[in-house]
Design a protein around this motif. Structure first.
Motif, PDB file in Angstrom:
ATOM      1  N   GLU A 118       0.823  -1.204   0.000  1.00  0.00           N
ATOM      2  CA  GLU A 118       0.000   0.000   0.000  1.00  0.00           C
ATOM      3  C   GLU A 118       0.860   1.259   0.000  1.00  0.00           C
ATOM      4  O   GLU A 118       0.441   2.291  -0.535  1.00  0.00           O
ATOM      5  CB  GLU A 118      -0.949  -0.027   1.199  1.00  0.00           C
ATOM      6  N   ARG A 187      -6.414  -2.868  -1.112  1.00  0.00           N
ATOM      7  CA  ARG A 187      -6.210  -1.835  -2.137  1.00  0.00           C
ATOM      8  C   ARG A 187      -5.516  -2.417  -3.369  1.00  0.00           C
ATOM      9  O   ARG A 187      -5.866  -2.086  -4.504  1.00  0.00           O
ATOM     10  CB  ARG A 187      -5.363  -0.694  -1.570  1.00  0.00           C
ATOM     11  N   LYS A 212      -6.044   5.911 -10.384  1.00  0.00           N
ATOM     12  CA  LYS A 212      -5.750   5.057  -9.229  1.00  0.00           C
ATOM     13  C   LYS A 212      -4.540   5.571  -8.468  1.00  0.00           C
ATOM     14  O   LYS A 212      -4.507   5.541  -7.225  1.00  0.00           O
ATOM     15  CB  LYS A 212      -5.502   3.620  -9.714  1.00  0.00           C
ATOM     16  N   GLN A 215      -5.622   8.542  -6.376  1.00  0.00           N
ATOM     17  CA  GLN A 215      -6.438   8.081  -5.261  1.00  0.00           C
ATOM     18  C   GLN A 215      -5.571   7.458  -4.164  1.00  0.00           C
ATOM     19  O   GLN A 215      -5.760   7.738  -2.971  1.00  0.00           O
ATOM     20  CB  GLN A 215      -7.465   7.069  -5.777  1.00  0.00           C
ATOM     21  N   CYS A 216      -4.618   6.644  -4.562  1.00  0.00           N
ATOM     22  CA  CYS A 216      -3.734   5.992  -3.576  1.00  0.00           C
ATOM     23  C   CYS A 216      -2.845   7.000  -2.856  1.00  0.00           C
ATOM     24  O   CYS A 216      -2.539   6.840  -1.670  1.00  0.00           O
ATOM     25  CB  CYS A 216      -2.871   4.936  -4.271  1.00  0.00           C
ATOM     26  N   LYS A 218      -3.660  10.082  -2.081  1.00  0.00           N
ATOM     27  CA  LYS A 218      -4.500  10.731  -1.062  1.00  0.00           C
ATOM     28  C   LYS A 218      -4.634   9.825   0.168  1.00  0.00           C
ATOM     29  O   LYS A 218      -4.541  10.295   1.307  1.00  0.00           O
ATOM     30  CB  LYS A 218      -5.883  11.030  -1.645  1.00  0.00           C
ATOM     31  N   LEU A 219      -4.841   8.522  -0.064  1.00  0.00           N
ATOM     32  CA  LEU A 219      -4.951   7.584   1.051  1.00  0.00           C
ATOM     33  C   LEU A 219      -3.636   7.484   1.817  1.00  0.00           C
ATOM     34  O   LEU A 219      -3.628   7.327   3.039  1.00  0.00           O
ATOM     35  CB  LEU A 219      -5.373   6.206   0.524  1.00  0.00           C
ATOM     36  N   LYS A 220      -2.516   7.592   1.106  1.00  0.00           N
ATOM     37  CA  LYS A 220      -1.204   7.539   1.754  1.00  0.00           C
ATOM     38  C   LYS A 220      -1.018   8.737   2.695  1.00  0.00           C
ATOM     39  O   LYS A 220      -0.501   8.596   3.803  1.00  0.00           O
ATOM     40  CB  LYS A 220      -0.103   7.502   0.705  1.00  0.00           C
ATOM     41  N   ARG A 221      -1.445   9.919   2.265  1.00  0.00           N
ATOM     42  CA  ARG A 221      -1.328  11.107   3.122  1.00  0.00           C
ATOM     43  C   ARG A 221      -2.170  10.947   4.393  1.00  0.00           C
ATOM     44  O   ARG A 221      -1.730  11.305   5.492  1.00  0.00           O
ATOM     45  CB  ARG A 221      -1.785  12.348   2.350  1.00  0.00           C
ATOM     46  N   ILE A 222      -3.368  10.395   4.245  1.00  0.00           N
ATOM     47  CA  ILE A 222      -4.225  10.163   5.416  1.00  0.00           C
ATOM     48  C   ILE A 222      -3.562   9.158   6.359  1.00  0.00           C
ATOM     49  O   ILE A 222      -3.568   9.326   7.586  1.00  0.00           O
ATOM     50  CB  ILE A 222      -5.613   9.659   4.971  1.00  0.00           C
ATOM     51  N   GLY A 223      -2.966   8.093   5.800  1.00  0.00           N
ATOM     52  CA  GLY A 223      -2.298   7.082   6.612  1.00  0.00           C
ATOM     53  C   GLY A 223      -1.111   7.648   7.378  1.00  0.00           C
ATOM     54  O   GLY A 223      -0.874   7.285   8.534  1.00  0.00           O
ATOM     55  N   LYS A 226      -2.390   9.525  10.401  1.00  0.00           N
ATOM     56  CA  LYS A 226      -2.797   8.604  11.462  1.00  0.00           C
ATOM     57  C   LYS A 226      -1.575   8.012  12.166  1.00  0.00           C
ATOM     58  O   LYS A 226      -1.571   7.845  13.392  1.00  0.00           O
ATOM     59  CB  LYS A 226      -3.653   7.477  10.876  1.00  0.00           C
TER      60      LYS A 226
END
Length: 299
Positions: A118, A187, A212, A215-216, A218-223, A226
């Motif tokens: 991921e 993912r 894709k 999109q990935c 953006k999810l990496k920045r959120i991760g 966290k």
């Protein structure tokens, strides 16, 4: 990421020769382990791995049953019967720990592979989009990924796809479907399934991969946000449990030993201090490192 389990081949072979046929009764107890083995990327037969679990658990129990009473008798000067009870308890404990470690290792490897996939996915899909824009076929895209000089988890999985196509004669769709079934990351599985659908429908593969990749990312920045919060919490836990707590116990046990009181049966302050210093604190540090590694992204 290495696929092979790091134990010597001789131990694996010995375990399977001694227990391979006798582990049939234990297989239902490990029914969820087969899928975890496939997701972890470990090239290990299910029955052979169960044989290895049973063999190493028995071996750890026997070694502990011999070593702990000897240490208790000759180093800590504990009487024979309590030393034997320590050995028996330690034997059961070490056997259980060995079983848990070997059972949990494929789960840990699958989770580590999932996080690594991921983390790589935004860049991998971007690389695939560039190749697709240049007119490279899906087969050659995965072959290019498998030959990258940098050791990536995506490269290892791409080699399996290329192997299915080149060695076993599968078409690219079948190879991608097989890879999707055993993918450790949701993912990554979604990316493969979208790739299959796009190839099937004759859609714009480059556009799909670019979307894709965005999109990935953006999810990496959120991760990463966290993980920053989790790291702050873990640092507080480390200070409280592995620094302040053991320091207070060491001071308390040292004072008790100097005053010559506070014995709890055979557990004198000196013995408790030794157990805390040489077993509890190192074990706690190892557990903390495992938790930290399990929660951190694979850069």
């Amino acid at each position: 990421m290495k696929n092979a389990f790091t134990l010597p081949d001789k131990i694996k072979a010995t375990a399977f020769q001694l227990l391979g046929e006798k582990t049939e009764r234990f297989l239902p107890l490990f029914k969820d382990l087969d899928l975890d083995l496939q997701k972890s990327g470990m090239k290990f037969n299910f029955r052979a791995y169960v044989s290895l679990i049973v063999f190493c658990s028995i071996l750890a129990s026997l070694v502990t049953l011999v070593m702990v009473p000897c240490l208790a008798l000759f180093i800590f000067n504990i009487p024979l019967f309590p030393a034997f009870l320590f050995g028996l308890g330690g034997s059961l404990f070490s056997g259980g720990i060995a079983t848990i470690v070997f059972y949990g290792y494929p789960i840990y490897r699958a989770d580590a592979l999932k996080r690594q996939l991921e983390d790589e996915l935004p860049f991998t899909t971007g690389y695939m989009a560039i190749l697709s824009s240049a007119g490279v076929s899906p087969e050659n895209i995965f072959e290019s990924i498998s030959n990258l000089p940098v050791p990536l988890a995506t490269s290892a999985l791409a080699k399996d796809i290329v192997g299915d196509v080149n060695l076993f004669g599968s078409d690219i769709i079948s190879a991608l479907e097989e890879a999707s079934r055993h993918a450790p990351s949701e993912r990554y599985r979604e990316m493969l399934e979208g790739l299959i659908s796009t190839v099937h429908s004759g859609g714009n593969l480059a556009a799909y991969l670019r979307e894709k990749s965005t999109q990935c990312m953006k999810l990496k920045r959120i991760g990463l946000k966290k993980f920053s919060d989790t790291l702050s919490m873990l640092s507080e836990f480390y200070v409280a449990v592995l620094l302040t707590g053991p320091l207070m116990l060491v001071i308390m046990l040292t004072v008790m030993a100097m005053l010559g009181g506070g014995e709890l049966g055979i557990l004198s302050p000196d013995l408790l201090l030794s157990l805390l210093t040489y077993i509890a604190i190192p074990l706690g540090a190892v557990i903390f490192l495992i938790i930290l590694d399990a929660s951190s992204p694979k850069w």
